[in-house]
Design a protein around this motif. Structure first.
Motif, short mmCIF file in Angstrom:
data_model
loop_
_atom_site.label_atom_id
_atom_site.label_comp_id
_atom_site.label_asym_id
_atom_site.label_seq_id
_atom_site.Cartn_x
_atom_site.Cartn_y
_atom_site.Cartn_z
N UNK A 41 41.32 31.21 44.66
CA UNK A 41 41.23 32.44 43.90
C UNK A 41 40.39 32.17 42.67
N UNK A 42 39.24 32.86 42.53
CA UNK A 42 38.45 32.67 41.31
C UNK A 42 39.25 33.13 40.11
N UNK A 43 38.97 32.56 38.96
CA UNK A 43 39.77 32.84 37.78
C UNK A 43 39.66 34.28 37.31
N UNK A 44 38.66 35.04 37.76
CA UNK A 44 38.54 36.43 37.34
C UNK A 44 39.03 37.42 38.38
N UNK A 45 39.51 36.96 39.52
CA UNK A 45 39.98 37.85 40.57
C UNK A 45 41.39 38.33 40.25
N UNK A 46 41.62 39.66 40.27
CA UNK A 46 42.98 40.14 40.05
C UNK A 46 43.91 39.63 41.15
N UNK A 47 45.07 39.12 40.77
CA UNK A 47 46.02 38.58 41.73
C UNK A 47 47.07 39.61 42.09
N UNK A 48 47.51 40.41 41.14
CA UNK A 48 48.57 41.37 41.42
C UNK A 48 48.45 42.57 40.49
N UNK A 49 48.82 43.71 41.00
CA UNK A 49 48.97 44.88 40.16
C UNK A 49 50.43 44.91 39.76
N UNK A 50 50.71 44.83 38.47
CA UNK A 50 52.07 44.65 38.00
C UNK A 50 52.48 45.82 37.12
N UNK A 51 53.70 46.30 37.32
CA UNK A 51 54.26 47.36 36.50
C UNK A 51 55.31 46.75 35.59
N UNK A 123 43.13 36.06 35.84
CA UNK A 123 43.15 37.39 35.26
C UNK A 123 43.83 38.33 36.24
N UNK A 124 44.79 39.12 35.76
CA UNK A 124 45.47 40.08 36.62
C UNK A 124 45.44 41.45 35.95
N UNK A 125 45.41 42.48 36.77
CA UNK A 125 45.45 43.85 36.28
C UNK A 125 46.87 44.36 36.37
N UNK A 126 47.37 44.89 35.27
CA UNK A 126 48.71 45.47 35.25
C UNK A 126 48.60 46.93 34.85
N UNK A 127 49.71 47.64 34.89
CA UNK A 127 49.73 49.03 34.47
C UNK A 127 49.36 49.14 32.98
#
Length: 188
Positions: A41-51, A123-127
């Protein structure tokens, strides 16, 4: 406040629609979840969408014969229950929209995971926006007679995630999971 309500509505709707879409075409979901030739997993790929929204109280899982558990939805349609992560009881929300199991740093310490700040390189994207996360392996996750070993997970800062999410890195390892009549059935 309105923005948070809209985000909550979108997350709740997604949490309901994904299991329905899965039931309609499980092969498409399995095809999307197959690892590629390069699992790094590259360090900039989002791993999870988290709420960060948590329902008030977990439901008690209904133990069925064999390795099955049925979780009733709470008033908001969420599936919240007590799981065991590395043998420690953790209240968690089942989230089919999360790519991986997601825990906060406090929970990681409680279940025996030791992390350094340099481990938080993904890096991950969250709500609530983008944040940093550490990729880890949880030795064992169980609920009732259902258990899975060596599960990929992400650890986020306590401020970014207030609870624990049981995502697809756990669910895809089951024989099946389905929502029926307001309950989530986990089958191993």
């Amino acid at each position: 406040m309105l923005r948070q309500l809209i985000i909550l509505g979108v997350c709740a709707g997604t949490s309901v629609l994904i299991p329905i879409a899965y039931q309609a075409n499980p092969q498409a979901f399995h095809a999307m979840l197959q690892p590629g030739a390069d699992d790094r997993v590259p360090s900039t790929t989002p791993i999870a969408a988290v709420k960060t929204v948590r329902p008030k109280a977990p439901t008690k899982p209904e133990m069925l014969t064999g390795r099955k558990v049925r979780l009733a939805a709470d008033a908001r349609g969420h599936f919240l229950a007590d799981f065991k992560l590395n043998g420690r009881r953790v209240e968690a929300l089942v989230d089919t929209g999360a790519t991986a199991v997601a825990i906060n740093a406090s929970t990681a310490r409680r279940i025996g995971l030791s992390l350094k700040s340099s481990d938080f390189r993904h890096s991950v994207n969250t709500a609530n926006g983008e944040t940093r996360a550490a990729a880890v392996m949880i030795d064992r996750i169980e609920i009732g007679r259902v258990h899975v070993e060596n599960i990929e997970a992400v650890v986020l800062d306590d401020k970014a995630l207030s609870g624990t999410l049981i995502g697809m890195s756990f669910l895809k390892r089951l024989d099946r999971f389905e929502v029926e009549n307001g309950a989530l059935l986990l089958v191993q």
